[in-house]
Design a protein around this motif. Structure first.
Motif, mmCIF file in Angstrom:
data_model
loop_
_atom_site.group_PDB
_atom_site.id
_atom_site.type_symbol
_atom_site.label_atom_id
_atom_site.label_comp_id
_atom_site.label_asym_id
_atom_site.label_seq_id
_atom_site.Cartn_x
_atom_site.Cartn_y
_atom_site.Cartn_z
ATOM 1 N N GLN A 33 0.116 -14.726 4.617
ATOM 2 C CA GLN A 33 1.238 -15.276 5.398
ATOM 3 C C GLN A 33 2.515 -14.434 5.314
ATOM 4 O O GLN A 33 3.086 -14.107 6.346
ATOM 5 N N PRO A 34 2.992 -14.068 4.113
ATOM 6 C CA PRO A 34 4.233 -13.274 4.074
ATOM 7 C C PRO A 34 4.057 -11.839 4.581
ATOM 8 O O PRO A 34 5.039 -11.125 4.753
ATOM 9 N N LEU A 35 2.823 -11.427 4.843
ATOM 10 C CA LEU A 35 2.559 -10.062 5.309
ATOM 11 C C LEU A 35 2.566 -9.962 6.838
ATOM 12 O O LEU A 35 2.366 -8.877 7.384
ATOM 13 N N TRP A 63 6.471 -4.238 5.367
ATOM 14 C CA TRP A 63 6.199 -5.134 4.241
ATOM 15 C C TRP A 63 7.214 -4.977 3.122
ATOM 16 O O TRP A 63 7.353 -5.858 2.286
ATOM 17 N N GLN A 64 7.865 -3.848 3.045
ATOM 18 C CA GLN A 64 8.812 -3.532 1.978
ATOM 19 C C GLN A 64 8.103 -3.574 0.617
ATOM 20 O O GLN A 64 6.886 -3.534 0.546
ATOM 21 N N ARG A 65 8.862 -3.671 -0.441
ATOM 22 C CA ARG A 65 8.298 -3.534 -1.795
ATOM 23 C C ARG A 65 7.353 -4.672 -2.168
ATOM 24 O O ARG A 65 6.253 -4.458 -2.618
ATOM 25 N N ASP A 66 7.790 -5.932 -2.017
ATOM 26 C CA ASP A 66 6.953 -7.069 -2.410
ATOM 27 C C ASP A 66 5.692 -7.170 -1.553
ATOM 28 O O ASP A 66 4.645 -7.599 -2.025
ATOM 29 N N GLY A 67 5.815 -6.787 -0.297
ATOM 30 C CA GLY A 67 4.673 -6.862 0.610
ATOM 31 C C GLY A 67 3.517 -6.008 0.157
ATOM 32 O O GLY A 67 2.359 -6.405 0.269
ATOM 33 N N GLU A 68 3.828 -4.826 -0.361
ATOM 34 C CA GLU A 68 2.756 -3.958 -0.830
ATOM 35 C C GLU A 68 2.006 -4.617 -2.001
ATOM 36 O O GLU A 68 0.790 -4.539 -2.081
ATOM 37 N N THR A 69 2.731 -5.280 -2.877
ATOM 38 C CA THR A 69 2.100 -5.992 -3.995
ATOM 39 C C THR A 69 1.205 -7.109 -3.469
ATOM 40 O O THR A 69 0.082 -7.284 -3.945
ATOM 41 N N TRP A 70 1.709 -7.877 -2.476
ATOM 42 C CA TRP A 70 0.892 -8.937 -1.882
ATOM 43 C C TRP A 70 -0.345 -8.364 -1.185
ATOM 44 O O TRP A 70 -1.430 -8.932 -1.278
#
Length: 177
Positions: A33-35, A63-70
């Protein structure tokens, strides 16, 4: 004598596998969802079918930084999901084939199983390619990930269509043994 139908006719192990499959699928859906961004309207699915390094890079930037982790979390969980959905689909196929002695039905069952195994292998290769396509994305990894994603989706859709055919061809409910 009335035979159990649907959920009631399923063996307990198949029910557990179906629930496990749905739970992991729900977790993947939540992680995705956040992606979902303007560059990746379908989240990780957009990354799977990016096709080029430029498209993959635009998705990663959105996605920025957090998106890559997700996204990496999604891909790692997806690696766990592959054997779960494969075993579930193979068991479901076996369950639906249980009282189908005909040669044509058995042939359809073999094709369905082959499609599901092909989809799972393609999914595994695709995930490995995608996990290696973050820094920096490459045209080679992007293109091959897209090809394997398309093979995966085609195998799953055709396999599920085969299950529907197997089920629709049945003129009587599953025999309970």
């Amino acid at each position: 004598m009335d035979h159990p139908r649907g959920w009631a006719a399923m063996p307990p192990k198949l029910k557990i596998l179906l629930v496990a499959t749905l739970l992991v699928l729900a977790a993947l859906w939540l992680i995705n969802q956040p992606l979902q961004t303007s560059s990746a309207p379908q989240g990780v699915v957009s990354f799977q079918v990016a096709g080029t390094a430029d498209q993959a890079h635009a998705i990663l930037l959105s996605w920025q930084r957090d998106g890559e982790t997700w996204a990496k979390s999604y891909l790692w969980l997806s690696l766990l999901f592959i054997p779960i959905y494969l075993i579930t689909l193979l068991r479901l196929t076996g369950h639906l084939m249980r009282d189908r002695p005909g040669v044509r039905e058995r042939m359809v069952g073999r094709w369905v199983r082959t499609l599901f195994v092909t989809a799972a292998i393609s999914d595994l290769v695709e995930n490995i390619l995608l996990l290696n396509n973050f820094n920096p994305p490459s045209d080679t990894f992007s293109l091959w990930a897209t090809i394997f994603a398309l093979i995966k989706y085609a195998g799953l859709m055709l396999g599920i269509a085969g299950l529907i055919i197997i089920r629709a061809a049945r003129r009587h409910p599953l025999e309970h043994h």
